[in-house]
Design an enzyme around this catalytic site. Structure first.
Site, PDB file in Angstrom:
ATOM      1  N   GLY A 121      37.818  46.089 -27.479  1.00  0.00           N
ATOM      2  CA  GLY A 121      38.123  45.449 -28.755  1.00  0.00           C
ATOM      3  C   GLY A 121      37.415  44.110 -28.883  1.00  0.00           C
ATOM      4  O   GLY A 121      37.305  43.364 -27.908  1.00  0.00           O
ATOM      5  N   ALA A 326      53.510  38.110 -15.277  1.00  0.00           N
ATOM      6  CA  ALA A 326      53.762  39.205 -16.208  1.00  0.00           C
ATOM      7  C   ALA A 326      54.896  38.870 -17.176  1.00  0.00           C
ATOM      8  O   ALA A 326      54.802  39.144 -18.378  1.00  0.00           O
ATOM      9  CB  ALA A 326      54.094  40.473 -15.423  1.00  0.00           C
ATOM     10  N   HIS A 450      82.524  38.831  -3.806  1.00  0.00           N
ATOM     11  CA  HIS A 450      82.418  38.701  -2.348  1.00  0.00           C
ATOM     12  C   HIS A 450      82.409  40.093  -1.717  1.00  0.00           C
ATOM     13  O   HIS A 450      83.181  40.951  -2.149  1.00  0.00           O
ATOM     14  CB  HIS A 450      83.619  37.922  -1.806  1.00  0.00           C
ATOM     15  CG  HIS A 450      83.647  37.860  -0.309  1.00  0.00           C
ATOM     16  ND1 HIS A 450      82.800  37.031   0.404  1.00  0.00           N
ATOM     17  CD2 HIS A 450      84.369  38.546   0.604  1.00  0.00           C
ATOM     18  CE1 HIS A 450      83.029  37.199   1.699  1.00  0.00           C
ATOM     19  NE2 HIS A 450      83.968  38.117   1.847  1.00  0.00           N
TER      20      HIS A 450
HETATM   21  P1  FAD Z   1      46.634  42.007 -18.109  1.00  0.00           P
HETATM   22  O1  FAD Z   1      47.762  42.653 -17.426  1.00  0.00           O
HETATM   23  O2  FAD Z   1      45.467  41.571 -17.296  1.00  0.00           O
HETATM   24  O3  FAD Z   1      46.152  43.024 -19.230  1.00  0.00           O
HETATM   25  C1  FAD Z   1      45.047  42.774 -20.033  1.00  0.00           C
HETATM   26  C2  FAD Z   1      44.532  44.092 -20.571  1.00  0.00           C
HETATM   27  O4  FAD Z   1      43.545  43.815 -21.538  1.00  0.00           O
HETATM   28  C3  FAD Z   1      43.856  44.972 -19.510  1.00  0.00           C
HETATM   29  O5  FAD Z   1      44.427  46.242 -19.536  1.00  0.00           O
HETATM   30  C4  FAD Z   1      42.388  45.006 -19.934  1.00  0.00           C
HETATM   31  O6  FAD Z   1      41.779  46.276 -19.712  1.00  0.00           O
HETATM   32  C5  FAD Z   1      42.508  44.736 -21.414  1.00  0.00           C
HETATM   33  N1  FAD Z   1      41.309  44.143 -22.035  1.00  0.00           N
HETATM   34  C6  FAD Z   1      40.702  42.970 -21.724  1.00  0.00           C
HETATM   35  N2  FAD Z   1      39.717  42.716 -22.595  1.00  0.00           N
HETATM   36  C7  FAD Z   1      39.689  43.753 -23.455  1.00  0.00           C
HETATM   37  C8  FAD Z   1      38.903  44.048 -24.570  1.00  0.00           C
HETATM   38  N3  FAD Z   1      37.964  43.211 -25.033  1.00  0.00           N
HETATM   39  N4  FAD Z   1      39.131  45.222 -25.219  1.00  0.00           N
HETATM   40  C9  FAD Z   1      40.096  46.073 -24.793  1.00  0.00           C
HETATM   41  N5  FAD Z   1      40.888  45.827 -23.760  1.00  0.00           N
HETATM   42  C10 FAD Z   1      40.693  44.666 -23.104  1.00  0.00           C
HETATM   43  N6  FAD Z   1      52.865  38.759 -11.974  1.00  0.00           N
HETATM   44  C11 FAD Z   1      54.212  38.713 -11.882  1.00  0.00           C
HETATM   45  O7  FAD Z   1      54.868  38.179 -12.781  1.00  0.00           O
HETATM   46  N7  FAD Z   1      54.870  39.270 -10.819  1.00  0.00           N
HETATM   47  C12 FAD Z   1      54.201  39.870  -9.798  1.00  0.00           C
HETATM   48  O8  FAD Z   1      54.817  40.361  -8.855  1.00  0.00           O
HETATM   49  C13 FAD Z   1      52.790  39.921  -9.874  1.00  0.00           C
HETATM   50  N8  FAD Z   1      52.071  40.510  -8.884  1.00  0.00           N
HETATM   51  C14 FAD Z   1      50.713  40.588  -8.995  1.00  0.00           C
HETATM   52  C15 FAD Z   1      50.009  41.178  -7.953  1.00  0.00           C
HETATM   53  C16 FAD Z   1      48.629  41.247  -8.008  1.00  0.00           C
HETATM   54  C17 FAD Z   1      47.868  41.913  -6.883  1.00  0.00           C
HETATM   55  C18 FAD Z   1      47.946  40.740  -9.144  1.00  0.00           C
HETATM   56  C19 FAD Z   1      46.448  40.842  -9.250  1.00  0.00           C
HETATM   57  C20 FAD Z   1      48.638  40.138 -10.190  1.00  0.00           C
HETATM   58  C21 FAD Z   1      50.035  40.049 -10.115  1.00  0.00           C
HETATM   59  N9  FAD Z   1      50.783  39.419 -11.105  1.00  0.00           N
HETATM   60  C22 FAD Z   1      52.144  39.345 -11.002  1.00  0.00           C
HETATM   61  C23 FAD Z   1      50.147  38.829 -12.298  1.00  0.00           C
HETATM   62  C24 FAD Z   1      50.290  39.791 -13.495  1.00  0.00           C
HETATM   63  O9  FAD Z   1      49.686  41.017 -13.167  1.00  0.00           O
HETATM   64  C25 FAD Z   1      49.632  39.188 -14.719  1.00  0.00           C
HETATM   65  O10 FAD Z   1      50.182  37.913 -14.971  1.00  0.00           O
HETATM   66  C26 FAD Z   1      49.881  40.051 -15.943  1.00  0.00           C
HETATM   67  O11 FAD Z   1      49.359  41.343 -15.761  1.00  0.00           O
HETATM   68  C27 FAD Z   1      49.260  39.420 -17.194  1.00  0.00           C
HETATM   69  O12 FAD Z   1      49.489  40.242 -18.289  1.00  0.00           O
HETATM   70  P2  FAD Z   1      48.481  40.257 -19.526  1.00  0.00           P
HETATM   71  O13 FAD Z   1      49.019  41.292 -20.450  1.00  0.00           O
HETATM   72  O14 FAD Z   1      48.272  38.896 -20.020  1.00  0.00           O
HETATM   73  O15 FAD Z   1      47.086  40.723 -18.940  1.00  0.00           O
END
Ligand code: FAD
Ligand code: NAD
Length: 474
Positions: A121, A326, A450
């Site tokens: 997108g 997340a 408890h």
């Molecule tokens: P994302 O989950 O990164 O999603 C973004 C989406 O946008 C992706 O699917 C991508 O494909 C899509 N995208 C990007 N650009 C485009 C485009 N131009 N067109 C179409 N699609 C696009 N957080 C926690 O709170 N608890 C945890 O336990 C935790 N554990 C984690 C463990 C690991 C190993 C990692 C790497 C991260 C972890 N996190 C955790 C962090 C968490 O995953 C992120 O904070 C969260 O996923 C962010 O959500 P988001 O929707 O902003 O982005």
């Protein structure tokens, strides 16, 4: 051209939750994502479901069970014989969980009548989004509002390119086909500690090289010190103040060269994980004339309400300022959906909890003791060790403690810091208390069941007033 009230770019926990909330509020909603799952099909769920929170917690659970069987089952009179780990099966379990959850989100999209586009997108201008994919012509969507939720990706270090053979990022480190004999990790942050714990429990010798002089700089220092002690006791070799200068491939893996203070050091490892932070994803997201700006960190520039400078364009989650978590992304998604539909919503960014899913777990919310000191806010401390909890003794969870910080005059809870078993669950009580502006007295007067680990939260609140029951108050 298809017309929508809202188009969301990104289907991670920010984007998919925003899309569902928009649909619940009666808005005609589309969501675009370019993620391709391990089965080669388009996948929703973003980093969190595919390569983040969920798969890492699946492996943390498998490895914890393995270590528990090996080291602690006998204490309970359980004779488990020779315990071994089938890595392939462990990974297959993880993949099954991921697939079930991502399929679940797709089903929620269908039942909420959200139109999903698999592809890339791009915001062309306010109200216009282009979707491109390899197997279809570009499509143009018209939208009254656009929510950018493009997430984040791992930071790479120069000269240490991820090849997923020897040098891995966090995604590759969830897929090791075998347990490495030796594993190096650059960065003792959340990922380094969680994934380092997984592979150490399964038998790898793990060395973590951390540039900072102290572990977990944003945690309360008492918690960080306890964490360092516990992890070192478990065998995680965490070397602080070590700056990696170069990585060379060798016959059996790689050689990591680093500066420890002024000394040049090097170690050889079979595999290396680079876990030095994440950065916002914005490649091809914004047409150069669309008017949306990035900040100095490459994040989409937004105000406190997640609005960009372009009317009708919003951005949330890892793609914008604030912690990359997340639940923060999801709450921003809900808030933006409500602002679009009904004009207002609210999130208190000062009480977003952090959890690190090691053993013991680490969790905190609100101010640390160091922050209160720096701001010259008078406070009281309530401390309670799990060693004094009956439930903790019964379930072998006596490591760690709960620390509650309350205003000395107001008694309002200003921060809660926890290290111990299940504190990922216990922290939510503190978040609720803080969101209701509760005092330590409120928590102390709340009846806790408890025997539960949550009684330690109750006792820490009592301790803030010098009247914990199950420890000597000083
Ligand atoms: P994302 O989950 O990164 O999603 C973004 C989406 O946008 C992706 O699917 C991508 O494909 C899509 N995208 C990007 N650009 C485009 C485009 N131009 N067109 C179409 N699609 C696009 N957080 C926690 O709170 N608890 C945890 O336990 C935790 N554990 C984690 C463990 C690991 C190993 C990692 C790497 C991260 C972890 N996190 C955790 C962090 C968490 O995953 C992120 O904070 C969260 O996923 C962010 O959500 P988001 O929707 O902003 O982005
Ligand atoms: P991080 O910011 O948590 O830690 C990175 C660490 O690497 C820091 O301690 C930093 O000092 C160190 N570092 C940076 N450059 C270095 C270098 N050149 N040499 C040695 N050390 C260096 O980042 P992360 O562990 O990669 O995780 C990224 C983000 O993903 C987290 O900040 C968090 O937002 C999210 N995440 C959350 C969870 C969770 O909530 N349980 C789990 C995993 C990831």
């Amino acid at each position: 051209m298809s017309d929508f009230d809202v188009v969301v770019i990104g289907a991670g926990p920010g984007g998919y939750v925003a899309a569902i909330r928009c649909a619940q509020l009666g808005l005609k909603t589309a969501c675009i994502d370019r993620w391709v799952g391990k089965n080669g099909k388009p996948a929703v769920g973003g980093t969190c479901l595919n390569v983040g929170c969920i798969p890492s917690k699946a492996l943390l659970n498998s490895s914890e069970r393995y270590e528990d069987m090996r080291l602690h089952a006998a204490d309970h009179g359980i004779n488990s014989g020779d315990v071994s780990i089938d890595v392939e099966k462990m990974l297959a379990r993880k993949d099954k969980i991921v697939l079930e959850l991502t399929d679940g989100i797709s089903a929620l999209f269908k039942s909420n009548k959200i139109v999903f586009y698999a592809g890339h997108g791009c915001l062309v201008e306010a109200g216009t989004v282009r979707v491109s994919s390899e197997d279809q012509d570009d499509q143009t969507l018209a939208a009254k509002h656009v929510i950018l939720a493009s997430g984040s990706q791992p930071v790479q270090l120069p000269g240490m390119a991820v090849d997923n053979k020897t040098i891995f990022d966090s995604s590759g480190a969830l897929e090791f086909p075998t347990v490495p004999k030796t594993l190096g990790i650059i960065g003792a942050g959340v990922i380094g500690l969680e994934l380092g714990s997984v592979w150490r429990r399964l038998g790898a010798e793990v060395v973590i090289l951390e540039a900072a002089q102290s572990l977990l700089g944003s945690a309360d220092s008492m918690i960080a010190r306890e964490a360092k002690k516990q992890f070192s006791r478990q065998g995680l070799d965490i070397r602080l103040g070590c700056k990696v200068t170069q990585v060379d491939n060798t016959e059996n893996g790689c050689s990591i060269h680093y500066l420890d203070g002024e000394n040049n050091e090097s170690i050889g490892v079979e595999r290396l994980i680079v876990a030095v932070g994440r950065r916002p994803v914005t490649d091809g997201l914004l047409d150069s004339n669309c008017g949306v700006a990035l900040d100095d960190n490459g994040a989409v520039l937004v105000d406190a309400d997640c609005a960009t400078a372009v009317p009708g364009v919003w951005a949330i989650g890892d793609a914008v300022r604030g912690p990359m978590l997340a639940h923060k992304a999801s709450e921003e998604g809900i808030a933006v959906a409500e602002r679009i539909a009904v004009g207002s919503s609210n999130i208190d960014h000062s009480i977003i909890p952090w959890v690190i899913y090691t053993h013991p777990e680490i969790a905190w919310v609100g101010a640390t003791e160091e922050e209160l000191k720096a701001q010259e806010i008078p406070y009281t401390v309530g401390l309670f060790p799990f060693a004094a909890s009956g439930r903790a003794k019964a379930v072998d969870a006596t490591d760690g403690f709960i620390k509650i910080l309350a205003g000395r005059d107001s008694d309002q809870i200003l921060g809660a810091h926890m290290i111990g078993s299940q504190v990922s669950e216990l922290i939510n009580e503190a978040v609720l208390a803080m969101s209701m502006e509760a005092s330590a007295e409120d928590l102390a007067r709340t009846v806790h069941a408890h025997p539960t680990l949550a009684e330690a939260v109750h006792e820490a609140a009592l301790a803030a007033h010098g009247r914990a029951i199950h420890k000597v108050n000083r």
